[in-house]
Design a protein around this motif. Structure first.
Motif, mmCIF file in Angstrom:
data_model
loop_
_atom_site.group_PDB
_atom_site.id
_atom_site.type_symbol
_atom_site.label_atom_id
_atom_site.label_comp_id
_atom_site.label_asym_id
_atom_site.label_seq_id
_atom_site.Cartn_x
_atom_site.Cartn_y
_atom_site.Cartn_z
ATOM 1 N N ASP A 110 0.815 -1.212 0.000
ATOM 2 C CA ASP A 110 0.000 0.000 0.000
ATOM 3 C C ASP A 110 0.851 1.264 0.000
ATOM 4 O O ASP A 110 0.368 2.355 0.316
ATOM 5 N N VAL A 111 2.112 1.105 -0.360
ATOM 6 C CA VAL A 111 3.033 2.245 -0.410
ATOM 7 C C VAL A 111 3.201 2.673 -1.862
ATOM 8 O O VAL A 111 3.408 1.843 -2.747
ATOM 9 N N SER A 112 3.118 3.954 -2.123
ATOM 10 C CA SER A 112 3.256 4.447 -3.488
ATOM 11 C C SER A 112 4.686 4.289 -3.978
ATOM 12 O O SER A 112 5.632 4.223 -3.184
ATOM 13 N N LEU A 113 4.840 4.227 -5.290
ATOM 14 C CA LEU A 113 6.165 4.104 -5.886
ATOM 15 C C LEU A 113 7.101 5.189 -5.368
ATOM 16 O O LEU A 113 8.257 4.922 -5.010
ATOM 17 N N ALA A 114 6.615 6.423 -5.324
ATOM 18 C CA ALA A 114 7.457 7.558 -4.943
ATOM 19 C C ALA A 114 7.923 7.487 -3.492
ATOM 20 O O ALA A 114 8.871 8.182 -3.114
ATOM 21 N N SER A 115 7.289 6.647 -2.688
ATOM 22 C CA SER A 115 7.638 6.560 -1.264
ATOM 23 C C SER A 115 8.609 5.432 -0.954
ATOM 24 O O SER A 115 9.007 5.261 0.196
ATOM 25 N N ILE A 116 8.979 4.651 -1.967
ATOM 26 C CA ILE A 116 9.883 3.526 -1.743
ATOM 27 C C ILE A 116 11.331 3.964 -1.945
ATOM 28 O O ILE A 116 11.673 4.611 -2.929
ATOM 29 N N GLY A 117 12.179 3.577 -1.006
ATOM 30 C CA GLY A 117 13.605 3.856 -1.144
ATOM 31 C C GLY A 117 14.004 5.247 -0.715
ATOM 32 O O GLY A 117 13.305 5.911 0.064
ATOM 33 N N ALA A 118 15.127 5.684 -1.227
ATOM 34 C CA ALA A 118 15.702 6.970 -0.830
ATOM 35 C C ALA A 118 14.940 8.141 -1.454
ATOM 36 O O ALA A 118 14.134 7.973 -2.378
ATOM 37 N N LYS A 119 15.240 9.326 -0.966
ATOM 38 C CA LYS A 119 14.673 10.538 -1.562
ATOM 39 C C LYS A 119 15.313 10.782 -2.928
ATOM 40 O O LYS A 119 16.389 10.265 -3.228
ATOM 41 N N ALA A 120 14.654 11.584 -3.724
ATOM 42 C CA ALA A 120 15.159 11.868 -5.068
ATOM 43 C C ALA A 120 16.538 12.514 -5.048
ATOM 44 O O ALA A 120 17.309 12.414 -6.002
ATOM 45 N N SER A 121 16.875 13.125 -3.933
ATOM 46 C CA SER A 121 18.175 13.789 -3.822
ATOM 47 C C SER A 121 19.334 12.796 -3.813
ATOM 48 O O SER A 121 20.499 13.201 -3.944
ATOM 49 N N THR A 134 17.067 13.209 -33.643
ATOM 50 C CA THR A 134 16.468 13.682 -32.393
ATOM 51 C C THR A 134 16.556 12.641 -31.271
ATOM 52 O O THR A 134 16.212 12.929 -30.125
ATOM 53 N N GLN A 135 17.011 11.453 -31.602
ATOM 54 C CA GLN A 135 17.034 10.380 -30.607
ATOM 55 C C GLN A 135 18.193 10.553 -29.627
ATOM 56 O O GLN A 135 19.307 10.898 -30.015
ATOM 57 N N VAL A 136 17.891 10.280 -28.346
ATOM 58 C CA VAL A 136 18.919 10.392 -27.304
ATOM 59 C C VAL A 136 18.796 9.237 -26.322
ATOM 60 O O VAL A 136 17.717 8.672 -26.120
ATOM 61 N N GLY A 137 19.910 8.894 -25.722
ATOM 62 C CA GLY A 137 19.897 8.013 -24.572
ATOM 63 C C GLY A 137 19.736 8.860 -23.334
ATOM 64 O O GLY A 137 20.324 9.948 -23.243
ATOM 65 N N VAL A 138 18.925 8.379 -22.398
ATOM 66 C CA VAL A 138 18.647 9.144 -21.183
ATOM 67 C C VAL A 138 19.239 8.391 -19.988
ATOM 68 O O VAL A 138 19.054 7.173 -19.867
ATOM 69 N N PHE A 139 19.927 9.128 -19.108
ATOM 70 C CA PHE A 139 20.645 8.502 -17.990
ATOM 71 C C PHE A 139 20.369 9.227 -16.680
ATOM 72 O O PHE A 139 20.244 10.445 -16.638
ATOM 73 N N GLN A 140 20.306 8.428 -15.628
ATOM 74 C CA GLN A 140 20.298 8.984 -14.277
ATOM 75 C C GLN A 140 20.982 7.972 -13.360
ATOM 76 O O GLN A 140 20.799 6.751 -13.510
ATOM 77 N N TYR A 141 21.768 8.480 -12.408
ATOM 78 C CA TYR A 141 22.501 7.610 -11.487
ATOM 79 C C TYR A 141 22.117 7.949 -10.050
ATOM 80 O O TYR A 141 21.872 9.113 -9.715
ATOM 81 N N CYS A 142 22.106 6.913 -9.212
ATOM 82 C CA CYS A 142 21.692 7.101 -7.826
ATOM 83 C C CYS A 142 22.627 6.359 -6.868
ATOM 84 O O CYS A 142 23.137 5.285 -7.197
ATOM 85 N N LYS A 143 22.803 6.935 -5.672
ATOM 86 C CA LYS A 143 23.562 6.242 -4.631
ATOM 87 C C LYS A 143 22.774 5.039 -4.130
ATOM 88 O O LYS A 143 23.347 3.991 -3.822
ATOM 89 N N SER A 144 21.461 5.212 -4.036
ATOM 90 C CA SER A 144 20.545 4.155 -3.617
ATOM 91 C C SER A 144 19.284 4.284 -4.458
ATOM 92 O O SER A 144 19.015 5.357 -5.021
#
Length: 269
Positions: free
Chosen positions: A64-75, A235-245
């Motif tokens: 019952d936990v939303s996706l946005a509430s799982i794991g670390a903060k976006a920071s 116009t095509q690009v690869g999109v990346f994001q990295y996280c500590k957790s």
């Protein structure tokens, strides 16, 4: 004559008794073998069932936990970056090794074979020894998937692995294309490779690595916007994001900004 018959009957009785005792002994011996084997079989089945059951039990708290509430903060995550993409419709023979240029890949040439590449949509989470080959997963990226990649540090963290499994459970089935999503390992150590993986992912991408201190990578193959003309590959690009957790909050923002429709082949499974 009567005595002979009596002796004969007596011998038969003795023989029958011996046979009965032998039969009983054989049954006992059989049971002495079968029962331990059955116990071993039960233990094997129980051991195999333990992990999935335990995972399910541990992950109930996320139901019952939303996706946005799982794991670390976006920071916990870096800013989203992009890089010019290539490889749209660039198919190579299954089994061919493709050297990618980013860690992890977001685009590039890839395998194209029914049942192999792209990888079936239904399974969302891959344990350490389960991951398909990179060349198959890149085809999934072309079809609009977002892929989360986790390294050995995350694999050794039971809490974070629970969070990854819980996030994967938020994208069930294979009928809703908005749930084109996978969570897979990223291999950097030769000492920890599954038997069917022949080289580290670091070697597979020409030595590229996650940014220092980052253990999660998120990638997507964008055609340049949902309404972009796929025939204009510039116009095509690869999109990346990295996280500590792992961060469900960051992932939600990422997938909202880059949905499956924003990909070279969104209508393909």
């Amino acid at each position: 004559m009567a005595k002979k018959n009596a002796d004969k009957n007596s011998r038969r009785a003795v023989i029958d008794d011996i046979r009965k005792k032998q039969s009983s002994a054989e049954k006992r011996r059989g049971l002495s073998i079968i029962v331990p084997l059955l116990l071993v079989a039960v233990l094997i089945v129980a051991a195999a069932a333990y992990r999935p059951v335990k995972d399910w039990w541990d992950e109930r708290k996320f139901n019952d936990v939303s996706l946005a509430s799982i794991g670390a903060k976006a920071s916990a995550c870096s800013d989203i970056t992009t890089q010019a993409a290539d490889g749209n419709q660039s198919h190579v023979a299954t089994g061919t090794t493709v050297t990618y240029t980013t860690a992890p890949p977001a685009f590039g040439s890839h395998w194209n074979e029914s049942g192999v590449a792209p990888v079936a949509m239904e399974k969302k989470f891959y344990a350490w020894d389960e991951r398909p080959q990179l060349e198959a997963l890149v085809h999934n990226l072309e079809h609009g998937y977002t892929i989360v990649w986790y390294d050995e540090t995350v694999d050794e963290d039971s809490t974070e692995m629970q969070q990854l499994r819980a996030i994967a459970a938020k994208f069930p089935g294979d009928s809703n294309f908005r749930y084109k999503f996978k969570i897979v390992p990223w291999y950097t150590s030769k000492d920890n490779l599954p038997s069917d993986i022949t080289q580290t992912d670091t070697a597979h991408v020409g030595g590229a690595t996650f940014p220092k201190g980052m253990h999660i990578g998120i990638t997507h193959w964008s055609k340049g916007g949902e309404d972009a003309d796929v025939s204009d590959t510039s116009t095509q690009v690869g999109v990346f994001q990295y996280c500590k957790s792992i961060s469900g909050a960051a992932l939600k923002t990422f997938m909202t900004k880059y949905p499956y429709l924003d990909s070279p082949e969104p209508d393909a499974m």
